[in-house]
Structures are given as C-alpha cells and as structure tokens.
Motif scaffolding. Structure first.
Motif, PDB file in Angstrom:
ATOM      1  N   ALA A 106       2.567 -62.916 -36.203  1.00 32.49           N
ATOM      2  CA  ALA A 106       3.248 -63.254 -37.453  1.00 32.49           C
ATOM      3  C   ALA A 106       4.584 -63.906 -37.140  1.00 32.49           C
ATOM      4  N   THR A 107       4.959 -64.876 -37.957  1.00 31.20           N
ATOM      5  CA  THR A 107       6.240 -65.560 -37.848  1.00 31.20           C
ATOM      6  C   THR A 107       6.919 -65.545 -39.211  1.00 31.20           C
ATOM      7  N   VAL A 108       8.159 -65.117 -39.234  1.00 33.37           N
ATOM      8  CA  VAL A 108       8.943 -65.093 -40.469  1.00 33.37           C
ATOM      9  C   VAL A 108      10.076 -66.103 -40.322  1.00 33.37           C
ATOM     10  N   LYS A 109      10.175 -67.040 -41.257  1.00 31.22           N
ATOM     11  CA  LYS A 109      11.204 -68.072 -41.224  1.00 31.22           C
ATOM     12  C   LYS A 109      12.241 -67.790 -42.311  1.00 31.22           C
ATOM     13  N   PHE A 110      13.504 -67.983 -41.959  1.00 29.45           N
ATOM     14  CA  PHE A 110      14.609 -67.634 -42.845  1.00 29.45           C
ATOM     15  C   PHE A 110      15.341 -68.889 -43.320  1.00 29.45           C
ATOM     16  N   THR A 157      14.208 -57.767 -34.427  1.00 32.93           N
ATOM     17  CA  THR A 157      15.377 -58.017 -35.270  1.00 32.93           C
ATOM     18  C   THR A 157      15.825 -59.460 -35.101  1.00 32.93           C
ATOM     19  N   ALA A 158      15.975 -60.141 -36.220  1.00 28.60           N
ATOM     20  CA  ALA A 158      16.477 -61.515 -36.214  1.00 28.60           C
ATOM     21  C   ALA A 158      17.985 -61.475 -36.393  1.00 28.60           C
ATOM     22  N   ALA A 159      18.694 -62.068 -35.471  1.00 29.75           N
ATOM     23  CA  ALA A 159      20.157 -62.080 -35.561  1.00 29.75           C
ATOM     24  C   ALA A 159      20.611 -62.914 -36.758  1.00 29.75           C
ATOM     25  N   GLN A 160      21.823 -62.714 -37.160  1.00 33.16           N
ATOM     26  CA  GLN A 160      22.365 -63.462 -38.290  1.00 33.16           C
ATOM     27  C   GLN A 160      22.351 -64.962 -37.979  1.00 33.16           C
ATOM     28  N   GLY A 161      21.768 -65.731 -38.886  1.00 39.70           N
ATOM     29  CA  GLY A 161      21.685 -67.169 -38.704  1.00 39.70           C
ATOM     30  C   GLY A 161      20.477 -67.647 -37.923  1.00 39.70           C
ATOM     31  N   ALA A 162      19.636 -66.737 -37.391  1.00 40.68           N
ATOM     32  CA  ALA A 162      18.445 -67.157 -36.647  1.00 40.68           C
ATOM     33  C   ALA A 162      17.460 -67.847 -37.589  1.00 40.68           C
ATOM     34  N   ALA A 163      16.763 -68.841 -37.042  1.00 39.67           N
ATOM     35  CA  ALA A 163      15.843 -69.610 -37.877  1.00 39.67           C
ATOM     36  C   ALA A 163      14.552 -68.850 -38.166  1.00 39.67           C
ATOM     37  N   SER A 164      14.080 -68.011 -37.223  1.00 38.59           N
ATOM     38  CA  SER A 164      12.810 -67.315 -37.413  1.00 38.59           C
ATOM     39  C   SER A 164      12.733 -66.134 -36.463  1.00 38.59           C
ATOM     40  N   VAL A 165      11.726 -65.316 -36.664  1.00 37.35           N
ATOM     41  CA  VAL A 165      11.430 -64.202 -35.771  1.00 37.35           C
ATOM     42  C   VAL A 165       9.916 -64.111 -35.637  1.00 37.35           C
ATOM     43  N   GLU A 166       9.449 -63.835 -34.435  1.00 33.49           N
ATOM     44  CA  GLU A 166       8.018 -63.770 -34.160  1.00 33.49           C
ATOM     45  C   GLU A 166       7.630 -62.353 -33.767  1.00 33.49           C
ATOM     46  N   LEU A 167       6.517 -61.904 -34.306  1.00 33.70           N
ATOM     47  CA  LEU A 167       6.005 -60.579 -34.019  1.00 33.70           C
ATOM     48  C   LEU A 167       4.552 -60.685 -33.563  1.00 33.70           C
ATOM     49  N   ALA A 168       4.097 -59.693 -32.803  1.00 34.76           N
ATOM     50  CA  ALA A 168       2.724 -59.700 -32.308  1.00 34.76           C
ATOM     51  C   ALA A 168       2.245 -58.273 -32.113  1.00 34.76           C
TER      52      ALA A 168
END
Length: 270
Positions: free
Chosen positions: A84-88, A119-130
């Motif tokens: 899964a990828t979450v984009k911010f 955990t996605a740091a402040q300002g990160a574009a996305s976070v990937e999980l598996a």
C-alpha cells in the motif's frame, strides 16, 4: 554398457520431471493491470470492502481518520504480498499509517515480514507499507491460526492521530500479488469450502434447487482456475521421480548380481 543405459535413462527422467517442478515454484503470473477496470474507491467496513483482483492496482481518495477496506481471493499454496502507498498533500503533519490483513473468519493474520506500520515525516510526499503473509494452507487444525483459502480483507488507516490531524485529504494505492510456493507447503487434506462469506449459504441453496442462491455470496472474486486449485503440487512430481529412481536402481542391482547366466566352466561354444 547396460548400466550406462540405466543411468542415462534415470538422469533423463529426472531432467524431464524437474522442469515442470521448477516452473511450478516460480512466482505465479499476475493478471494484467487494466486501469479501466481497477477499483477507484475503498469500502468503510468488512461488509463493504472493495473487491480487488490479484495484480490490479486499486486506488482511493480518503481523509486521515478514515478506515479503508479492500478484499482479495487467496488460494492454497500461495504466499500473498500486500503493498500500500499513501500520498499526502504538500503540507501535512507527521502521520503514522498501518495496514492489517484478515482472513475469511476475520482473524488478523500476522505479517511474515514487511513494514506493516510506518510514520511519514512532516512534509513527506508519501509512505509505503507492505505485509507478506504466511503461505496459505489447504487445511489446518481448528485451533490453529494458519492462513486458509478464501477471501482476505485489507484495512488501511492512520493510527495515533490527534484531533487536529483528522480530515486531511490523502490518496491511497493498493496492490496484491502472490508467489506460488509449491509442494514444500502442501498438506494432506482440504477444506470443504473456502472461507468466503456466504458460500456455505450458497452451497445449501444449490442443494435445495434455489436458483437465486448467488445473491447470498458477499464476495464474488475467486482464483482464475477456481478454488482448491492447489491440489496439484511439485511434491507429486518428486514422489514420482523417487519411485522411478528406486525402480531403476532395482533393475540395475539385479543386472549386476545375476551375471551372464552361463556356468563358468562351460566353454562358450558348448
């Protein structure tokens, strides 16, 4: 010379049988990613989970604090991998996201390995999980927590959020693939029915002659070659190879020990 022919035959049989076995242990082919038919939304509960074929890339728009649910089919002998990828948006606070996988009995399945929570740091574009699950077994003891064939549910959500962080827009992507493990995970026995919600009701209705039984099934997806497709494995191949080699060894031993059948003191021309 006869021994050489026996050994050559054995090696040839081993090579011919090992070919399909090696091909069977390779990663299973995934359906082509057809963006036109891939889901573009996610459910909000187990009952409303969006169905996803393995190999498809599902997308969804949501807000932090939402629970996103998808479901996919997994058959025996496969080891599913959920990514899964979450984009911010450009500006956001630090967020922690988690992916959980449940089987058809809604038992949470542990990940064999993979970054299940990040955990996605402040300002990160996305976070990937598996999450790489354990190999799906064709049968298991009732008290065990082994993955079994049927429908699996994926839940994606942000955790440990502050009230001020709720409602921020995000977009999510999900993809599931399976690797065919083969005979190393094969077991004796199988389930009467896969763990698909409503399939037991459907089977009973069919036995009673009810043509409207299909509406009872809450999940319509299944593997391309049907459920319980893992009854064939390379364990059968290697069993056949062992039996063939044992037979050839017996023939070779008999050939070596029986001799020419002619007494040693009788001349060849007699």
């Amino acid at each position: 010379m006869r021994i050489t022919r026996v050994l050559s035959t054995a090696l040839l049989a081993l090579g011919l049988a090992a070919g399909p076995a090696a091909a069977d242990s390779s990663p299973s082919a995934s359906p082509s990613d057809d963006s036109g038919s891939a889901p573009t939304s996610a459910g909000t509960s187990f009952r409303t989970a969006t169905e996803v074929e393995q190999g498809q890339k599902a997308t969804a728009s949501a807000s932090t604090g939402d629970y996103l649910y998808w479901s996919f089919p997994a058959d025996s002998g496969g080891r599913p991998t959920v990514k899964a990828t979450v984009k911010f948006p450009d500006e956001h606070v630090a967020q922690t996201w988690q992916i959980d996988v449940y089987d058809g009995l809604r038992r949470r399945q542990a990940c064999q390995y993979g970054a299940q929570t990040r955990t996605a740091a402040q300002g990160a574009a996305s976070v990937e999980l598996a999450c790489v699950l354990r190999t799906v077994r064709a049968w298991s003891e009732p008290w065990a927590d082994d993955p079994l064939p049927g429908t699996y549910y994926v839940r994606l959500t942000a955790v440990r959020l502050q009230a001020a962080d709720l409602g921020l827009p995000v977009s999510a992507e999900l993809q599931v693939n399976s690797k065919d493990i083969g005979g190393s995970s094969a077991v004796d026995g199988s389930l009467a029915e896969p763990l698909v919600p409503g399939i037991a009701v459907e089977s009973k209705a069919k036995d009673e002659g009810d043509d409207d039984s299909a509406s009872a099934v809450l999940s319509s997806l299944e593997p391309d070659d049907g459920w319980a497709s893992g009854w064939w494995s390379d364990r059968w191949v290697w069993t056949a190879i062992g039996a063939a080699l044992a037979a050839l060894a017996g023939i070779g031993g008999y050939t070596l020990t029986r001799g020419s059948g002619r007494p040693r003191n009788v001349p060849p021309g007699a």
